[in-house]
Write a protein that holds these residues in place. Structure first.
Motif, short mmCIF file in Angstrom:
data_model
loop_
_atom_site.label_atom_id
_atom_site.label_comp_id
_atom_site.label_asym_id
_atom_site.label_seq_id
_atom_site.Cartn_x
_atom_site.Cartn_y
_atom_site.Cartn_z
N ARG A 73 13.20 -9.27 -4.70
CA ARG A 73 12.85 -8.87 -3.32
C ARG A 73 12.16 -7.50 -3.30
O ARG A 73 11.15 -7.30 -2.63
N VAL A 74 12.72 -6.56 -4.06
CA VAL A 74 12.13 -5.22 -4.14
C VAL A 74 10.73 -5.30 -4.75
O VAL A 74 9.79 -4.65 -4.27
N ALA A 75 10.59 -6.09 -5.81
CA ALA A 75 9.30 -6.20 -6.49
C ALA A 75 8.23 -6.80 -5.58
O ALA A 75 7.10 -6.31 -5.55
N VAL A 76 8.58 -7.85 -4.85
CA VAL A 76 7.60 -8.51 -3.98
C VAL A 76 7.13 -7.56 -2.88
O VAL A 76 5.92 -7.41 -2.64
N LEU A 77 8.08 -6.90 -2.21
CA LEU A 77 7.68 -5.95 -1.17
C LEU A 77 6.92 -4.78 -1.77
O LEU A 77 5.98 -4.26 -1.17
N GLY A 78 7.29 -4.39 -3.02
CA GLY A 78 6.60 -3.30 -3.70
C GLY A 78 5.20 -3.65 -4.14
O GLY A 78 4.45 -2.76 -4.56
N VAL A 79 4.84 -4.91 -4.09
CA VAL A 79 3.47 -5.34 -4.39
C VAL A 79 2.69 -5.56 -3.09
O VAL A 79 1.55 -5.11 -2.95
N VAL A 80 3.31 -6.23 -2.15
CA VAL A 80 2.62 -6.58 -0.90
C VAL A 80 2.29 -5.35 -0.06
O VAL A 80 1.16 -5.18 0.40
N ALA A 81 3.29 -4.47 0.14
CA ALA A 81 3.08 -3.31 1.02
C ALA A 81 1.96 -2.38 0.52
O ALA A 81 1.07 -2.02 1.32
N PRO A 82 1.94 -1.98 -0.76
CA PRO A 82 0.83 -1.13 -1.21
C PRO A 82 -0.53 -1.81 -1.11
O PRO A 82 -1.54 -1.14 -0.83
N MET A 83 -0.57 -3.13 -1.33
CA MET A 83 -1.84 -3.82 -1.24
C MET A 83 -2.36 -3.84 0.18
O MET A 83 -3.55 -3.62 0.44
N VAL A 84 -1.47 -4.06 1.14
CA VAL A 84 -1.89 -4.05 2.54
C VAL A 84 -2.40 -2.67 2.93
O VAL A 84 -3.46 -2.53 3.56
N LEU A 85 -1.66 -1.63 2.54
CA LEU A 85 -2.08 -0.27 2.86
C LEU A 85 -3.37 0.08 2.10
O LEU A 85 -4.23 0.78 2.64
N GLY A 86 -3.49 -0.41 0.86
CA GLY A 86 -4.70 -0.13 0.08
C GLY A 86 -5.94 -0.75 0.71
O GLY A 86 -7.00 -0.11 0.75
N VAL A 87 -5.82 -1.97 1.18
CA VAL A 87 -6.95 -2.62 1.85
C VAL A 87 -7.32 -1.84 3.11
O VAL A 87 -8.51 -1.64 3.41
N ALA A 88 -6.31 -1.39 3.85
CA ALA A 88 -6.58 -0.63 5.08
C ALA A 88 -7.32 0.66 4.77
O ALA A 88 -8.31 1.00 5.44
N VAL A 89 -6.85 1.39 3.73
CA VAL A 89 -7.50 2.65 3.36
C VAL A 89 -8.93 2.40 2.90
O VAL A 89 -9.87 3.10 3.32
N ALA A 90 -9.12 1.41 2.03
CA ALA A 90 -10.46 1.13 1.51
C ALA A 90 -11.41 0.68 2.61
O ALA A 90 -12.59 1.04 2.62
N THR A 91 -10.90 -0.11 3.55
CA THR A 91 -11.74 -0.60 4.65
C THR A 91 -12.21 0.54 5.54
O THR A 91 -13.37 0.59 5.97
N VAL A 92 -11.29 1.50 5.80
CA VAL A 92 -11.63 2.62 6.68
C VAL A 92 -12.54 3.62 5.99
O VAL A 92 -13.54 4.08 6.57
N LEU A 93 -12.23 3.96 4.74
CA LEU A 93 -12.97 5.02 4.04
C LEU A 93 -14.18 4.51 3.26
O LEU A 93 -15.04 5.30 2.87
N MET A 94 -14.23 3.20 3.00
CA MET A 94 -15.37 2.62 2.27
C MET A 94 -15.89 1.42 3.04
O MET A 94 -15.89 0.29 2.54
N PRO A 95 -16.37 1.63 4.25
CA PRO A 95 -16.79 0.49 5.08
C PRO A 95 -17.98 -0.28 4.52
O PRO A 95 -18.16 -1.46 4.83
#
Length: 443
Positions: A118-140
């Motif tokens: 459970r920890v591992a899955v959330l530890g993969v999904v959450a950073p990926m979601v945040l990473g996509v958000a950061v990349a989308t905003v800063l690298m449009p």
């Protein structure tokens, strides 16, 4: 002082050869290795003296060598970009993942159970979601593939760094440590699968194929089938291979068979369109001491012991080489620095909240400590960044020098913040030994 004087003399001897612009490949790489190995050991020592993992020192040392090469020694910069040094670094990362796999077994991964998953899955999904958000905003202007790869680089956790920190804090037997290390191992497996999916999707796109849900499912299925199939086949092949090898009279049969097993699985993974490091990790995961009992019974050291010196030589080459490939001048670019800081914050937040996935059934657990233990990216983040340098779409690298510098910045900062953060958190909570033992048994 005497040792540092000797180092200075060696570097003074080597510098003219570089400055002269010698281009013969063997000489060029020999000179490069002189600098790389000494830099790895010196900066690794300094890092450990400061309470940081040696891998961080090796990376920083590589960045320093890169500056020296670009400023004073053109031949050193040419060596950093040479295919020969890239080959040695590539072998280093294969052996690193093989060694990590050797330190774990399929049975151990099963034992860590549902809470760590459970920890591992959330530890993969959450950073990926945040990473996509950061990349989308800063690298449009970047493609969706670039956004996906940047997000993927945030998802893995460095098992080695976390384990070292917990050991130094004398907390390796706590329930939090068991959860962190179990989740970190599973996290690496999930991270490698994500890398396989994202890398495969990019490779398909570079060939003009359209990315769709069906393509992603096929790539994910290939990764799962490879890992599952390698476990099934390898568990049957390994005993036969090593039992046969035990009959050989020549010295080094165990090491030769172990490395052959590693490289064969790496090649098989690449043939299936997956990253070769996935195969190296799977090979190490499959091999247990029971497979080479006959070697051990006659007094030979186990495979881990024999692989370690080779990995100890080549893995630092990989880390220093990755640092050398980083143009630190890029970090003075405002946009690169902002991207690096944003990725760092996304990486820390994404892993920190993974501790919330620990179920109440486990017992009294410091979920904040679990989340903080998942933060460092270390060598795994560098592996992802290195793969990104080799992926291209339309002849353009998925990870360019600016993005690579930002990812390296994220790796350094997440690695730096973990030891003091864990030390602070464990200092906030004291648990009696009876409570800890009860928690461990409940896990």
């Amino acid at each position: 002082m005497r040792r540092f004087l000797m180092v200075a003399l060696v570097l003074a001897w080597a510098t003219p050869a570089f400055a002269s612009g010698a281009e013969e490949p063997v000489t060029l790489i020999a000179m490069a290795l002189t600098f790389i190995l000494l830099t790895a050991r010196i900066f690794g020592h300094v890092a450990e003296t400061l309470g940081q993992p040696s891998v961080l020192g090796e990376l920083v040392g590589g960045v320093v060598l890169g500056v020296v090469g670009r400023s004073f020694l053109p031949s050193l910069e040419r060596a950093a970009k040479s295919p020969e040094l890239a080959l040695l670094a590539g072998l280093g990362v294969l052996l690193l993942l093989f060694e990590v796999g050797l330190e774990s077994t399929v049975a151990q991964m099963v034992k860590v159970g549902w809470p760590s998953l459970r920890v591992a899955v959330l530890g993969v999904v959450a950073p990926m979601v945040l990473g996509v958000a950061v990349a989308t905003v800063l690298m449009p202007d970047a493609s969706v593939y670039v956004h996906a790869f940047i997000a993927a680089s945030l998802c893995a956790t460095s098992v080695g760094i976390t384990a070292r920190v917990l050991k130094d804090l004398d907390r390796s037997q706590t329930i939090e440590a068991r959860l962190i290390l179990g989740a970190a191992v599973l996290d690496d497996v999930l991270g490698l699968m994500v890398l396989a999916v994202v890398g495969g999707a990019i490779a398909a796109a570079s060939n003009g194929q359209t990315l769709g849900i069906g393509s992603i499912v096929i790539i994910a299925a290939k990764a799962i089938l490879f890992l599952g199939g390698s476990i099934w086949i390898g568990s049957r092949l390994a005993p036969v291979l090593f039992k046969t090898a035990a009959r050989l009279r020549s010295a080094g049969a165990l090491l030769a068979c172990g490395l052959a097993f590693c490289f064969a699985f790496s090649a098989l993974a690449a043939a299936m369109g997956l990253a070769s490091i996935v195969g190296a990790f799977a090979a190490g995961l499959l091999l247990e001491e029971a497979h080479f009992f006959e070697f051990l019974s006659r007094g030979e050291p186990n495979l881990n012991t024999q692989v370690h010196p080779i990995a100890g030589f080549l893995a630092p080459v990989f880390f220093v080489h990755m640092g050398m490939m980083t143009d630190i001048g890029q970090l003075f670019d405002k946009e690169v620095a902002i991207l690096g800081l944003a990725l760092t914050l996304a990486g820390i937040a994404g892993k920190a909240i993974s501790g919330l996935a620990v179920p109440n059934s486990v017992g009294p657990v410091d979920r904040v400590a679990v989340g903080l233990g998942m933060v460092p990216r270390g060598e795994v983040g560098l592996v992802f960044a290195n793969v990104g340098l080799g992926l291209h779409i339309g002849g353009v690298a998925v990870v360019d020098s600016r993005t690579y510098a930002a990812i390296v910045m994220m790796v350094i900062l997440t690695t730096l913040v973990t030891p003091p953060a864990l030390k602070w958190r464990f200092g906030q909570r004291t648990s009696g030994s009876a409570e800890v033992e009860a928690d461990v048994r409940s896990l």
